[in-house]
Design an enzyme around this catalytic site. Sequence first.
Site, PDB file in Angstrom:
ATOM      1  N   GLU A 113      56.394  24.542 -72.967  1.00 42.66           N
ATOM      2  CA  GLU A 113      56.956  24.955 -71.688  1.00 42.66           C
ATOM      3  C   GLU A 113      58.472  25.075 -71.805  1.00 42.66           C
ATOM      4  O   GLU A 113      59.068  24.663 -72.809  1.00 42.66           O
ATOM      5  CB  GLU A 113      56.560  23.958 -70.583  1.00 42.66           C
ATOM      6  CG  GLU A 113      55.058  23.922 -70.336  1.00 42.66           C
ATOM      7  CD  GLU A 113      54.644  22.968 -69.246  1.00 42.66           C
ATOM      8  OE1 GLU A 113      53.519  23.102 -68.751  1.00 42.66           O
ATOM      9  OE2 GLU A 113      55.439  22.068 -68.888  1.00 42.66           O
ATOM     10  N   HIS A 242      60.459  25.552 -58.660  1.00 40.45           N
ATOM     11  CA  HIS A 242      59.683  26.155 -59.737  1.00 40.45           C
ATOM     12  C   HIS A 242      59.917  27.654 -59.708  1.00 40.45           C
ATOM     13  O   HIS A 242      59.811  28.287 -58.663  1.00 40.45           O
ATOM     14  CB  HIS A 242      58.198  25.846 -59.581  1.00 40.45           C
ATOM     15  CG  HIS A 242      57.436  26.029 -60.856  1.00 40.45           C
ATOM     16  ND1 HIS A 242      57.184  27.271 -61.394  1.00 40.45           N
ATOM     17  CD2 HIS A 242      56.896  25.127 -61.728  1.00 40.45           C
ATOM     18  CE1 HIS A 242      56.517  27.126 -62.531  1.00 40.45           C
ATOM     19  NE2 HIS A 242      56.329  25.838 -62.755  1.00 40.45           N
ATOM     20  N   ARG A 288      64.053  25.249 -66.104  1.00 41.03           N
ATOM     21  CA  ARG A 288      63.677  25.779 -64.789  1.00 41.03           C
ATOM     22  C   ARG A 288      64.868  26.107 -63.900  1.00 41.03           C
ATOM     23  O   ARG A 288      64.825  27.075 -63.138  1.00 41.03           O
ATOM     24  CB  ARG A 288      62.764  24.778 -64.078  1.00 41.03           C
ATOM     25  CG  ARG A 288      61.393  24.687 -64.700  1.00 41.03           C
ATOM     26  CD  ARG A 288      60.530  23.647 -64.024  1.00 41.03           C
ATOM     27  NE  ARG A 288      59.217  23.587 -64.672  1.00 41.03           N
ATOM     28  CZ  ARG A 288      58.273  22.726 -64.326  1.00 41.03           C
ATOM     29  NH1 ARG A 288      58.493  21.852 -63.374  1.00 41.03           N
ATOM     30  NH2 ARG A 288      57.114  22.739 -64.945  1.00 41.03           N
ATOM     31  N   HIS A 349      59.541  22.450 -55.819  1.00 33.34           N
ATOM     32  CA  HIS A 349      58.484  21.920 -56.688  1.00 33.34           C
ATOM     33  C   HIS A 349      58.589  20.424 -56.965  1.00 33.34           C
ATOM     34  O   HIS A 349      57.582  19.725 -56.911  1.00 33.34           O
ATOM     35  CB  HIS A 349      58.507  22.676 -58.018  1.00 33.34           C
ATOM     36  CG  HIS A 349      57.412  22.296 -58.963  1.00 33.34           C
ATOM     37  ND1 HIS A 349      56.076  22.420 -58.641  1.00 33.34           N
ATOM     38  CD2 HIS A 349      57.443  21.801 -60.239  1.00 33.34           C
ATOM     39  CE1 HIS A 349      55.336  22.012 -59.661  1.00 33.34           C
ATOM     40  NE2 HIS A 349      56.136  21.626 -60.634  1.00 33.34           N
ATOM     41  N   ARG A 384      64.658  17.960 -64.263  1.00 33.49           N
ATOM     42  CA  ARG A 384      63.501  17.443 -64.993  1.00 33.49           C
ATOM     43  C   ARG A 384      63.029  18.429 -66.056  1.00 33.49           C
ATOM     44  O   ARG A 384      62.824  19.605 -65.793  1.00 33.49           O
ATOM     45  CB  ARG A 384      62.353  17.186 -64.012  1.00 33.49           C
ATOM     46  CG  ARG A 384      61.059  16.738 -64.669  1.00 33.49           C
ATOM     47  CD  ARG A 384      59.953  16.610 -63.640  1.00 33.49           C
ATOM     48  NE  ARG A 384      59.537  17.910 -63.140  1.00 33.49           N
ATOM     49  CZ  ARG A 384      58.284  18.378 -63.209  1.00 33.49           C
ATOM     50  NH1 ARG A 384      57.346  17.665 -63.786  1.00 33.49           N
ATOM     51  NH2 ARG A 384      57.991  19.557 -62.702  1.00 33.49           N
TER      52      ARG A 384
END
Length: 544
Positions: A113, A242, A288, A349, A384
């Site tokens: 990811e 997100h 992100r 998110h 994060r």
Amino acid sequence: MKTFDVIVVGSGIAGLSFALGMGRAGHRVAIITKKNRAESNTNYAQGGIASVTSQTDDFELHVKDTLTAGDGLCDEAVVRAIISDGPARIQELIELGVDFTHLGDGRVSLHREGGHSKRRILHVKDLTGAAIEHALLDAVAACPKIEVLEHHMAIDLITFEKLRRKGMSVGPSRNRVVGLYALDSRQGVVDAFAARVVMLATGGGGQVYQYSTNPTIATGDGIAMAYRAGAEIRNMEFIQFHPTALFTYTHDRFLISEAVRGEGAILRNLKKEAFMARYDDRRDLAPRDVVARAIDSEMKKSGAQHLWLDITNQSEESLRDRFPTIFDALLKHGINMATDPIPVVPACHYLCGGVTTDLTARTSLPGLLACGEVACTGLHGANRLASNSLLEACVLARDGVASAEQILKETPLAARKLPDWVDGDMRDPDERVVLAHNLEELKRTMWDYVGIVRTTKRLRRAKTRISNLQQEIMEYYWNYKVEPDFLELRNLIQLAELIVDCALQRKESRGLHYTLDYPDLLPEAIDSVVQIHASMKRSVFPQH
């Protein structure tokens, strides 16, 4: 009054893991959950859990990726401790029955990811959270020491300080948590629960924004309760949006997992141009915050309501195998992801801030622990790294067990008597439409003024509107009987205030907090901290 050794608020991976550890150690545990026991943020987690399990990976790489994503605000000691403990926690999940997806040759399938330099995301297809949730629920059901109380919503923590304010004698003891009040929403009554340890595992608060990937239960309950009780809260300005939620004409935002980009999906604007190279060398696999701001910028430049996520370079067979849930969900919207680009927009998110804890889940308030998204350990910093959250929950839940054991030894007895909740002359709410209007105003305010890109002017406007909503909701609180929708709105308004207050403290752009007024980084990364002033602490008892 109901008495337990330990009360756990929340039934996701953090709460269930902790409760299981305490129950197996022989302690009486109550799990309080406001819906049914399977309704949690964990249950909706698609991507997976990040951990070093491959011979081509190592802890230093995972640490480096986490620190890079956290943009200077991570606590490196915390990062190293959590990441190094990951493989052992993964093994515990396997022993509980979590069947992680394997490749044809028997190796564990690992996704990659955004922000990760290696494939290290263990997953169960694209329903990892649900698989973990069900395994933990089965284990909890088999433990006779654990009682699960569904449709019970925690209202407020009870502390010695609040008991003193009510005129009760609790001796010279220092302030600590001794229990909580919870509404049995099916019976319409409020019960007092006494315990020597209270663990908050209530998840985040995505419902404070108009568009969110979070389920409706994510209303910031634990953070709001902890703040009202006097616990320290920090870094609330770091809201992770997100980048790729399915665009629809409703407020619902179905999550398109970051693992889709990890498998080769490309973000394109409405002209079908791949644009991420203009924003970051890592292109579609940038962290992100970078991707969300890039999408926001592209949409504002063109006036588009959405952009495209294109994975038509993969076969339908491969996509159905890797992402069965996402594939089927998109088909219901008339989209075949093997042949059609997916319309996507950012959506709220994950909350990187929360109740300040140490590595043993202890908060600044004795007797109170916190674990999972409700907590701020120092792992995530200003942003994060994808799939680190389930890892953090597993590790902190395990360490929280040892912490709770020590607290139980130091506190031999629960409170002998807690006052009953008294509604007095309060009447049933007769204008519920006010709650719906206030909730919509709050969500819209946060989306418009406290979104992906911020300014001081917008933040101050938001603070004014939130203050007005707080006044209205407090009048409601002191005049009507409590019910779940009202309690959630009360918590969301409190959550919004904390987010704005922390955002106003930060005179820089770092990680997920980007402001046009302060676009640069300050030389030193410093946490934003809020703690309720002593003069602002009010009794939790409506009759006062």
